[in-house]
Scaffold this motif. Structure first.
Motif, PDB file in Angstrom:
ATOM      1  N   UNK A 468      -9.752  -0.786  -3.620  1.00  0.00           N
ATOM      2  CA  UNK A 468      -8.738  -1.773  -3.248  1.00  0.00           C
ATOM      3  C   UNK A 468      -8.252  -1.463  -1.834  1.00  0.00           C
ATOM      4  N   UNK A 469      -7.657  -2.467  -1.215  1.00  0.00           N
ATOM      5  CA  UNK A 469      -6.925  -2.242   0.025  1.00  0.00           C
ATOM      6  C   UNK A 469      -5.447  -2.113  -0.354  1.00  0.00           C
ATOM      7  N   UNK A 470      -4.838  -0.975  -0.037  1.00  0.00           N
ATOM      8  CA  UNK A 470      -3.452  -0.711  -0.424  1.00  0.00           C
ATOM      9  C   UNK A 470      -2.578  -0.642   0.821  1.00  0.00           C
ATOM     10  N   UNK A 471      -1.386  -1.210   0.735  1.00  0.00           N
ATOM     11  CA  UNK A 471      -0.477  -1.148   1.876  1.00  0.00           C
ATOM     12  C   UNK A 471       0.469   0.036   1.699  1.00  0.00           C
ATOM     13  N   UNK A 472       0.514   0.933   2.671  1.00  0.00           N
ATOM     14  CA  UNK A 472       1.344   2.123   2.519  1.00  0.00           C
ATOM     15  C   UNK A 472       2.841   1.847   2.681  1.00  0.00           C
ATOM     16  N   UNK A 473       3.213   0.653   3.123  1.00  0.00           N
ATOM     17  CA  UNK A 473       4.638   0.431   3.390  1.00  0.00           C
ATOM     18  C   UNK A 473       5.441   0.120   2.142  1.00  0.00           C
ATOM     19  N   UNK A 474       5.066  -0.918   1.393  1.00  0.00           N
ATOM     20  CA  UNK A 474       5.841  -1.272   0.195  1.00  0.00           C
ATOM     21  C   UNK A 474       4.964  -1.444  -1.026  1.00  0.00           C
ATOM     22  N   UNK A 475       3.686  -1.064  -0.901  1.00  0.00           N
ATOM     23  CA  UNK A 475       2.856  -0.973  -2.106  1.00  0.00           C
ATOM     24  C   UNK A 475       2.040  -2.201  -2.478  1.00  0.00           C
ATOM     25  N   UNK A 476       1.940  -3.221  -1.630  1.00  0.00           N
ATOM     26  CA  UNK A 476       1.067  -4.353  -1.973  1.00  0.00           C
ATOM     27  C   UNK A 476      -0.378  -3.869  -2.100  1.00  0.00           C
ATOM     28  N   UNK A 477      -1.118  -4.526  -2.988  1.00  0.00           N
ATOM     29  CA  UNK A 477      -2.526  -4.162  -3.181  1.00  0.00           C
ATOM     30  C   UNK A 477      -3.376  -5.427  -3.116  1.00  0.00           C
ATOM     31  N   UNK A 478      -4.571  -5.263  -2.533  1.00  0.00           N
ATOM     32  CA  UNK A 478      -5.472  -6.397  -2.351  1.00  0.00           C
ATOM     33  C   UNK A 478      -6.873  -5.980  -2.795  1.00  0.00           C
ATOM     34  N   UNK A 479      -7.647  -6.946  -3.312  1.00  0.00           N
ATOM     35  CA  UNK A 479      -9.037  -6.638  -3.625  1.00  0.00           C
ATOM     36  C   UNK A 479      -9.842  -6.648  -2.320  1.00  0.00           C
ATOM     37  N   UNK A 487       2.090  -7.726  -5.447  1.00  0.00           N
ATOM     38  CA  UNK A 487       3.006  -7.898  -4.334  1.00  0.00           C
ATOM     39  C   UNK A 487       3.775  -6.632  -4.058  1.00  0.00           C
ATOM     40  N   UNK A 488       4.720  -6.693  -3.148  1.00  0.00           N
ATOM     41  CA  UNK A 488       5.450  -7.862  -2.712  1.00  0.00           C
ATOM     42  C   UNK A 488       4.697  -8.904  -1.885  1.00  0.00           C
ATOM     43  N   UNK A 489       3.534  -8.631  -1.346  1.00  0.00           N
ATOM     44  CA  UNK A 489       2.809  -9.684  -0.624  1.00  0.00           C
ATOM     45  C   UNK A 489       2.489 -10.827  -1.583  1.00  0.00           C
ATOM     46  N   UNK A 490       2.594 -12.047  -1.113  1.00  0.00           N
ATOM     47  CA  UNK A 490       2.246 -13.201  -1.955  1.00  0.00           C
ATOM     48  C   UNK A 490       1.025 -13.939  -1.413  1.00  0.00           C
ATOM     49  N   UNK A 491       0.652 -13.627  -0.160  1.00  0.00           N
ATOM     50  CA  UNK A 491      -0.501 -14.313   0.428  1.00  0.00           C
ATOM     51  C   UNK A 491      -1.664 -13.337   0.573  1.00  0.00           C
ATOM     52  N   UNK A 492      -2.867 -13.861   0.408  1.00  0.00           N
ATOM     53  CA  UNK A 492      -4.061 -13.035   0.555  1.00  0.00           C
ATOM     54  C   UNK A 492      -4.217 -12.559   1.997  1.00  0.00           C
ATOM     55  N   UNK A 493      -4.965 -11.492   2.199  1.00  0.00           N
ATOM     56  CA  UNK A 493      -5.297 -11.069   3.563  1.00  0.00           C
ATOM     57  C   UNK A 493      -6.139 -12.169   4.213  1.00  0.00           C
ATOM     58  N   UNK A 494      -5.876 -12.413   5.471  1.00  0.00           N
ATOM     59  CA  UNK A 494      -6.606 -13.483   6.174  1.00  0.00           C
ATOM     60  C   UNK A 494      -8.080 -13.096   6.311  1.00  0.00           C
ATOM     61  N   UNK A 495      -8.959 -14.101   6.343  1.00  0.00           N
ATOM     62  CA  UNK A 495     -10.379 -13.778   6.573  1.00  0.00           C
ATOM     63  C   UNK A 495     -10.546 -13.032   7.901  1.00  0.00           C
ATOM     64  N   UNK A 496     -11.504 -12.130   7.969  1.00  0.00           N
ATOM     65  CA  UNK A 496     -11.742 -11.373   9.200  1.00  0.00           C
ATOM     66  C   UNK A 496     -13.178 -11.555   9.656  1.00  0.00           C
ATOM     67  N   UNK A 497     -13.437 -11.032  10.842  1.00  0.00           N
ATOM     68  CA  UNK A 497     -14.798 -11.156  11.383  1.00  0.00           C
ATOM     69  C   UNK A 497     -15.524  -9.830  11.143  1.00  0.00           C
TER      70      UNK A 497
END
Ligand code: FAD
Ligand code: FES
Length: 503
Positions: A468-479, A487-497
């Motif tokens: 997973x991609x984990x955010x060290x600030x407040x604990x959001x996790x993303x696949x 959350x606390x993030x509610x939006x997906x990570x933006x597409x990247x190049x």
């Protein structure tokens, strides 16, 4: 049942449940109560309100139960380690008594729902123990047992603890329970949907407005309702109200097949490192689960090492065989030890919240849902004042959440990224000046998403053990494809190049 490949973020519970398939919201509808979040808190509230004569609509961002509830241990108990001593010390004996009453009632509520709705979720009555292995914790469990008994709870001190290793004694609560929590909430969803009430999946709420009616928006439709409940585990749209009143705490669980039949007992250690133990029978197979290794989600850690320690405990102390499943999840911890239930903030009239379930949400979340049912039906509830979400709470001694992204490692511009990346691993790299989270799958497939967390802009980090991609600030996790897992993030990570091939 297929078992989990190492490094896959899927619980025993998710792997042993059929997926649900409720449609997404695709229009604007009107109901009495809109519930955002299809975990135990939201679905218990929805069913309780439906049974009280209200029409409800549950909006779930993914599939019901796939948040914290589908990754839990499964204890349905009012014995929360040494909570009564803690709560009596902080808030007084009466507060501890009310907390116990609410959680005992929650066990009864779950038992009643399982029976009434015929939910096949392995509900089993067990005794629950907090056990001591040192002289210091022996004193603590004695105190907890005496206090809990005085509060009217089914508590006793015992030295007869059915564990395969020696302990000095334990506080035991009788007539507790355990469940397959994902199957339980899927059963709740079945009971909610229909008769003018709805469950919508793959329908993330993008925002809401207070008013008469209050409105919850998704990308493809809206729900107009008299009242709204935000039961997303970590609230959103709260203007930061809960940023300092809660913090996320992560724990890890390993599960192994066991040759022994499941026991009528669950356990938690009073000593550190904390270990949680439960046995569960599923489709003729007996599993032993060990949980622990908790830490604030904002803390950098070696997850693989944490799984190793739990596996070692399961093997050495409990005789468990090879680990078949491992997973981690995190829950919102309240700053003063009590769940938050009530208005989202004093500014809101018709928007309500359930959060801060302190890793005991199967009962705390159930009790919280019943508080909201009674509040919204105007009948009053004996636990509502204690759990009041707008109460004053002391500032946390140390806020584990970091406000700024000061520690995230910088990507290295110009490095020939792609050839450096190992299959099955992820790195944050600079692609044309953009911090990019690049994951290379086991088959060599590359996925690239922005490494900038959509909550407050910190840089996510790769968690190799859970992939997973984990955010060290407040604990959001993303696949790895950027989808929000928690959350606390509610939006997906933006597409990247994707980075260019290495030079
Ligand atoms: C490792 C671990 C073990 C635990 N073990 C136990 C235990 O044995 N017993 C116990 O009582 N408790 C336990 N807990 C705690 C318990 O699991 C949680 O408190 C409880 O499951 C939380 O339920 P919830 O409904 O608040 O959250 P969730 O189950 O996370 O439900 C919230 C839902 O909201 C959805 N959502 C989020 N944002 C949106 C949006 N914008 N729109 C729509 N939907 C959205 C999510 O997808 C999610 O499904 C444990 C916790 C951990 C971390
Ligand atoms: S910035 Fe807050 S969770 Fe990522």
């Amino acid at each position: 049942m297929s078992e989990q490949p190492a490094g896959q973020f899927a619980s025993l519970w998710a792997t042993t449940s059929a997926s649900t398939g409720y449609a997404a919201l695709g229009e604007t509808i009107d109901v009495d109560v809109a519930v955002i979040g299809g975990g135990i808190a939201g679905l218990t509230a929805a069913l309780a309100l439906k049974r009280a004569g209200q029409t409800v609509a549950v909006l779930e961002a993914a599939r019901v139960g796939t948040g914290v509830t589908g990754n839990t241990t499964g204890k349905v108990t009012s014995l929360h380690r040494l909570a009564y001593t803690e709560l009596a010390g902080r808030h007084g004996t009466e507060a501890a008594r009310v907390y116990g009453q609410a959680n005992e009632a929650a066990i009864g509520h779950v038992a009643g729902i399982v029976a009434d709705e015929g939910i096949d979720c392995g509900f089993r009555r067990v005794s629950n123990y907090t056990y001591a292995e040192s002289e210091r914790t022996l004193g603590l469990v004695r105190e907890e047992a005496a206090l809990a008994a005085r509060l009217g709870l089914p508590a006793s001190f015992t030295t007869d603890v059915p564990l395969p290793f020696a302990v000095k004694g334990a506080v035991r609560f009788d007539n507790q329970a355990q469940i397959h929590a994902l199957k339980y909430v899927q059963g709740l969803a079945r009971a909610v949907d229909g008769g003018g009430s709805f469950v919508f999946e793959e329908s993330p709420a993008t925002g809401f407005r207070d008013g008469a009616p209050a409105v919850v928006d998704t990308e493809r439709g809206s729900v107009r309702a008299r009242e709204v409940i935000v039961a997303t585990n970590v609230p959103f749209g709260d203007n930061g109200t809960f940023d300092e009143r809660c913090y996320l705490h992560r724990s890890y669980i390993v599960a192994a097949r066991s040759g022994l039949p499941p026991r009528d007992a669950t356990f938690l250690s009073a000593d550190e490192p904390m270990r949680s133990i439960l046995t569960f029978g599923l489709d003729g197979t007996s599993y032993i689960l060990v949980g622990g290794e908790g830490h604030p989600a904002s803390e950098r850690t070696d997850s693989a090492e944490r799984y190793r320690r739990l596996s070692g405990f399961a093997r050495d102390r409990l005789g468990a065989g090879e680990i078949a499943f491992r997973w981690s999840t995190q829950d919102a911890m309240p700053a003063d030890g009590l769940p938050y239930v009530g208005r989202l903030s004093p500014d809101f009239r018709h928007v309500h919240v359930i959060t801060g379930l302190r890793k005991w949400g199967l009962t705390n979340g159930t009790a919280a849902a019943l508080v909201l049912r009674d509040t919204l039906c105007g009948t009053g509830n004996p636990w509502a004042a204690l759990f009041d979400s707008t109460r004053a709470v002391p500032a946390p001694a140390a806020t584990p959440a970091a406000a700024e992204d000061v520690t995230a490692p910088s990507p290295e511009p110009g490095v020939p990224i792609r050839s450096d990346l190992v299959r099955g691993s992820g790195s944050v790299v600079d692609v044309d000046g953009a911090k990019t989270a690049v994951y290379v799958g086991p088959a060599g497939n590359v996925s690239a998403v922005s490494a900038v967390c959509t909550h407050l802009g910190c840089t996510v980090e790769f968690n190799a053990a859970d992939v997973t991609w984990d955010c060290p600030c407040h604990g959001s996790r993303f696949s790895t494809d950027g989808t929000v897992i928690q959350g606390p993030a509610t939006r997906n990570l933006a597409p990247g190049k994707a980075p260019a091939e290495g030079r």
